[in-house]
Design a protein around this motif. Structure first.
Motif, mmCIF file in Angstrom:
data_model
loop_
_atom_site.group_PDB
_atom_site.id
_atom_site.type_symbol
_atom_site.label_atom_id
_atom_site.label_comp_id
_atom_site.label_asym_id
_atom_site.label_seq_id
_atom_site.Cartn_x
_atom_site.Cartn_y
_atom_site.Cartn_z
ATOM 1 N N ASP A 187 9.224 -6.549 -5.094
ATOM 2 C CA ASP A 187 8.631 -7.608 -5.423
ATOM 3 C C ASP A 187 7.011 -7.449 -5.014
ATOM 4 O OD1 ASP A 187 10.609 -9.453 -6.021
ATOM 5 O OD2 ASP A 187 11.420 -9.221 -3.764
ATOM 6 N N LEU A 188 6.849 -6.676 -4.081
ATOM 7 C CA LEU A 188 5.455 -6.137 -3.748
ATOM 8 C C LEU A 188 5.238 -4.550 -3.399
ATOM 9 C CD1 LEU A 188 2.513 -7.223 -3.373
ATOM 10 C CD2 LEU A 188 3.131 -7.711 -1.028
ATOM 11 N N VAL A 189 4.255 -3.981 -3.981
ATOM 12 C CA VAL A 189 3.886 -2.747 -3.301
ATOM 13 C C VAL A 189 2.485 -2.763 -2.696
ATOM 14 C CG1 VAL A 189 3.428 -0.193 -3.733
ATOM 15 C CG2 VAL A 189 5.446 -1.572 -5.093
ATOM 16 N N VAL A 190 2.491 -2.391 -1.149
ATOM 17 C CA VAL A 190 1.330 -2.386 -0.609
ATOM 18 C C VAL A 190 1.010 -0.741 -0.408
ATOM 19 C CG1 VAL A 190 0.072 -3.143 1.375
ATOM 20 C CG2 VAL A 190 1.753 -4.397 0.489
ATOM 21 N N VAL A 191 -0.182 -0.258 -1.055
ATOM 22 C CA VAL A 191 -0.238 1.208 -0.646
ATOM 23 C C VAL A 191 -1.721 1.302 0.322
ATOM 24 C CG1 VAL A 191 -2.025 0.750 -2.733
ATOM 25 C CG2 VAL A 191 -1.041 3.052 -2.258
#
Length: 460
Positions: free
Chosen positions: A52-56
């Motif tokens: 639902d969300l990618v935090v890089v």
């Protein structure tokens, strides 16, 4: 820090890294204790596509295949700064620029603190901004150092006061060209409204070029004319003028940091603090007390009449230019490390006039010799310790030995801090072997007396 925060928000969190578990053992154990799923030693495409969300992490290029695939599936890809900004309600003062970010961020925080504000200082400076969002602390203002890598992954991040110090060639190993790097820095202001403030460098061409498109109220430092909105530095005085307010005069005679660039850093911080409601008394108090930060043109010691300075944080060519400009004495320059894609030719004029010898180290050694070999006597060295020994042998009383690498440290060291620490230890060992201890003690006493009358440290 992001994984912990999201876990506490009751998210289903997966941490993935191309490095294996044995390399990441400290972090792995911590994540295991939190019950967080991990995929190590490589990435799984389905994990990205189904999120639902990618935090890089800012250390990861934002255009790698897995992230591009996630975006095509409609999955938001953001960074930690963007995530934190969504949960922070207090005004954010954000500082970016090629050089001087950490010094300016720290000084800005001190100015607000001495103005009576309760302040949280974080971001690229070392403490993740998400830790403030996760804490019970309620600050009056949040001060954040922001890198270009972090700006690459923002969406709605909006600082109430944004400070852009300068833009010079850097990270060209990461960006396709200089224009792309400039655009990255400019993203600091893209979500600002007319209720916000942008603090800009009046003498920096790249910075000025974006001013017209900024919606926030603009304040310029490095001005020539004190009648305009912004700041002017003249000798030991700084004049700050905000719209519809009387100009304010600050005394810089007690400011301890060396170099013109640090006067620029100070004036940018002062404008930001005034725009945020800080006091003149708090700003002046911070200017008088601030001692600078380690590894930023920091005086180490004097050995046999030679001053040694640690500028390990000088990781690009422009920062070395500013450091060389800070000395009138002949310089023996220790330079090199992992090349970042820029040109060393900008150093030629100063090398010809101020540098006696260059001690070249690291992976960039051959490129430096090729670029600057016609401008100075260059001696290659296989280690920091060897470079310091050669510098000690070649220097005479009255010279300066300066570590200012113009490169990253990752070919030989963990980071710039370790590189600076190794330099300082090598200088200490040289001092321990010096035969003329009586002369050294006398010289140090004389240098100490002179140094008490002039700024002793700086940051770039």
């Amino acid at each position: 820090a992001v994984a912990k925060f999201l876990k506490n928000q009751e998210a289903n969190v997966t941490v993935t890294d191309i490095q294996a578990e044995d390399v990441l053992h400290h972090y792995v154990n911590e994540l295991k204790d939190l019950g967080i799923k991990m995929e190590l030693g490589g990435h799984v495409a389905e994990t990205f596509a189904s999120a639902d969300l990618v935090v890089v992490s800012p250390g990861v290029p934002h255009n790698i295949a897995m992230l591009e695939a996630a975006r095509k599936k409609g999955v938001p890809v953001v960074g930690e700064i963007e995530l934190a900004g969504r949960f922070i309600k207090e005004p954010i003062l954000a500082v970016t620029g090629t050089n001087g970010k950490t010094t300016t961020t720290t000084l800005l925080g001190e100015m607000l603190n001495r103005s009576g504000f309760k302040v949280y200082v974080g971001g690229n400076i070392g403490t993740p901004l998400i830790e403030y969002a996760a804490s019970d602390m309620t600050a009056d203002a949040v001060v954040a150092e922001i890198s270009s890598f972090q700006l690459d992954t923002i969406d709605k991040f909006r600082p109430h006061v944004g400070v852009l110090l300068n833009i010079t060639e850097d990270h060209l190993d990461r960006y396709a060209n200089f224009k792309e790097y400039i655009l990255s820095k400019g993203r600091l202001f893209e979500n600002q409204t007319t209720a916000d403030v942008a603090v800009l460098n009046a003498k920096d061409v790249a910075t000025k070029s974006m001013a017209e498109d900024i919606k926030g109220r603009k304040l310029f430092f490095n001005l020539q004319d004190s009648t305009a909105s912004g700041s002017v530095v003249r000798d030991t005085e700084m004049i700050c003028s905000l719209p519809h307010k009387e100009p304010v005069l600050f005394d810089l005679s007690g400011f301890r940091l060396k170099g013109r660039h640090n006067l620029e850093n100070a004036s940018a911080a002062a404008l930001a603090v005034l725009a945020a409601g800080g006091t003149c008394e708090g700003i002046q108090d911070a200017l008088n007390r601030f001692k600078g930060l380690p590894h930023r043109l920091t005086y180490v010691r004097t050995v046999d009449g030679v001053d040694y300075y640690d500028d390990s944080k000088g990781t690009n060519v422009d920062s070395v230019v500013r450091s060389l400009e800070s000395f009138d004495e002949p310089i023996l320059l220790i330079i090199g490390g992992r090349d970042k894609g820029g040109s060393y030719s900008k150093l030629e004029p100063l090398v010809k006039t101020r540098v006696k010898k260059i001690l070249a180290i690291g992976e960039a050694q051959k490129k430096i010799i090729k670029a600057l070999g016609a401008s100075a006597d260059i001696i290659p060295a296989n280690s920091m310790e060897e470079a310091v020994k050669i510098a000690h042998r070649e220097a005479i009383s009255g010279d300066v030995v300066l570590l200012s690498p113009a490169c990253s440290s990752f070919d030989m060291f963990r980071d710039y801090s370790e590189r600076g620490a190794v330099f300082c230890r090598a200088v200490e060992e040289i001092e321990g072997r010096s035969e003329d201890r009586g002369q050294r003690a006398e010289t140090r006493s004389q240098k100490s007396e002179v140094r008490s009358q002039r700024p002793a440290t700086s940051n770039q």
